[in-house]
Design an enzyme around this catalytic site. Structure first.
Site, short mmCIF file in Angstrom:
data_model
loop_
_atom_site.label_atom_id
_atom_site.label_comp_id
_atom_site.label_asym_id
_atom_site.label_seq_id
_atom_site.Cartn_x
_atom_site.Cartn_y
_atom_site.Cartn_z
N HIS A 62 51.45 92.43 -0.18
CA HIS A 62 50.84 91.54 -1.27
C HIS A 62 51.95 91.40 -2.26
CE1 HIS A 62 48.60 89.88 -4.51
NE2 HIS A 62 47.79 89.48 -3.58
N CYS A 81 50.09 85.30 -1.02
CA CYS A 81 49.21 84.82 -1.98
C CYS A 81 49.73 83.80 -3.04
CB CYS A 81 48.93 86.33 -3.08
SG CYS A 81 47.74 85.98 -4.47
N HIS A 92 46.07 84.43 0.81
CA HIS A 92 45.27 84.28 -0.28
C HIS A 92 45.52 83.08 -0.98
CE1 HIS A 92 44.80 89.00 -1.08
NE2 HIS A 92 44.28 88.65 0.19
N ASP A 152 40.82 83.22 -3.05
CA ASP A 152 41.22 84.28 -3.99
C ASP A 152 40.47 84.22 -5.39
OD1 ASP A 152 42.44 86.67 -4.77
OD2 ASP A 152 44.62 85.95 -4.98
N HIS A 153 40.81 85.01 -6.39
CA HIS A 153 40.12 84.77 -7.77
C HIS A 153 39.43 83.54 -8.11
CE1 HIS A 153 43.34 87.80 -8.76
NE2 HIS A 153 42.74 88.41 -7.77
N TYR A 189 35.83 87.60 -9.19
CA TYR A 189 34.97 87.96 -7.92
C TYR A 189 33.73 87.67 -7.83
CZ TYR A 189 39.50 89.97 -6.27
OH TYR A 189 40.90 90.01 -5.85
#
Length: 347
Positions: free
Chosen positions: A196, A234, A263, A309-310, A323
């Site tokens: 990552h 990501c 991501h 992702d977030h 999350y």
């Protein structure tokens, strides 16, 4: 692609059944969270996670993550024991059908934000990094959102002092030392390692970062050429670095077969410094062209694991910032649409 969802195990506030109800959801991305970093995971603990996921109609083919002990990153004499434990953990998860391990090699902080609740114009809030707020942080008296519970003040200062004496070159050499021992095990058991990127992708508090841009990736892949040595692309982490061309990177590393995990999230650059906030997944909401990223991936053969992702905090949802269920589910729906539309346009 295989759409997945981050799940924090049995203590997660989001039930597996809710995840299963998201359209096209194939599996969960999870880990063993109750074992100290660097120690061995039991086969029973991993198998239990797999059984719980399978009982909800979900796969468990990605682990995020098996954490890398700081002694490995620092290069202390104790690193060989921790690397052997890491190799054993790779063998263990492989026995349970895991095909991909997402990990990072970031010193101390594997992410950094200056607020967990940045107010957005639509009424939601999200994680954000403000350059001006970061300048106000006293590195000798750190109180950072999300990190005050992770280290004591003394532990934090000790780690920071240690890493300030480690160069980028030394950190990279320690990464290669680690990979040269782990990747042969991955080849043996059929597991891909997916590093990552730094989040955000620049040095902080005078300590080095390791994977911030295309040049860093090329150097790592040249040092350990096996395609089991791959990447978690990501979009948000790389996208916070304004010199990173995410569309180009997506095309290049997909063509190389290096992107084992994706991501997907968008970020909005909020000034001419390094500031950014996390936004909804749609291209129009942020500074990244998510549709072009998706097209670059598909055009170059990507068919791996993807997760939203977030997410923002929306609809008065509480829980872990970034999350929650609602906005990540919306992100998953958006990702479904991007991939389906792009794939149909090629027929």
């Amino acid at each position: 692609m295989k759409l997945t969802f981050r799940w924090y195990g049995e203590k997660d506030s989001i039930p597996l059944q809710f995840i299963r109800e998201i359209p096209n959801m194939s599996g969960v991305v999870t880990a063993v969270y109750d074992v100290p970093v660097g120690e061995k995971w039991s086969l029973e603990s991993v198998q239990r996670l797999k059984d719980l996921a399978n009982s909800a109609g979900l796969e468990m083919e990605v682990i995020e993550s098996i954490p890398v002990h700081e002694d490995i990153k620092i290069g202390r004499p104790t690193r060989d024991r921790y690397i052997e434990n890491y190799c054993e953990n790779v063998r263990t998860v492989a026995k349970c059908g895991v095909k991909c391990v997402c990990y990072n090699f970031m010193p101390v902080f594997d992410w950094l934000r200056t607020t967990m609740h940045h107010p957005n114009p639509d009424g939601s809030d999200s994680l954000a990094y403000s350059y001006e707020d970061f300048l106000k942080v006293d590195p000798n008296n750190l109180h950072l959102p999300g990190w005050d519970e992770s280290y004591s003040a003394d532990e934090m200062q000790s780690l920071l002092a240690t890493y300030r004496n480690i160069s980028h070159e030394q950190l990279f050499d320690n990464l290669v030392y680690f990979l040269e021992r782990v990747i042969p095990v991955c080849e043996e058991v059929g597991v891909n390692m997916a590093i990552h990127p730094d989040d955000p992708p620049w040095d902080i508090f005078g300590i080095p970062r390791i994977i911030s841009n295309e040049a860093d990736l090329d150097r790592m892949f040249a040092a350990v050429p096996s395609t089991h040595n791959g990447l978690t692309l990501c979009t948000g982490s790389f996208g916070a670095g304004r010199g990173n061309n995410i569309v180009h990177m997506a095309a290049k590393y997909a063509a190389q077969g290096r992107i084992h995990f994706l991501h997907m999230r968008n970020v909005l650059w909020t000034d001419d410094k390094d500031s950014f906030c996390e936004v909804g997944h749609c291209s129009k909401d942020g500074s990244l062209n998510m549709a072009e990223i998706c097209k670059a991936l598909i055009d170059n053969g990507f068919n791996g694991y993807v997760r939203p992702d977030h997410g923002r905090n929306i609809w008065n949802e509480g829980g872990k910032p970034g999350y929650g269920l609602y906005d990540r589910a919306l992100g998953a729906a958006y990702i479904n649409g991007l991939f389906e539309a792009t794939e149909f346009s090629k027929k």
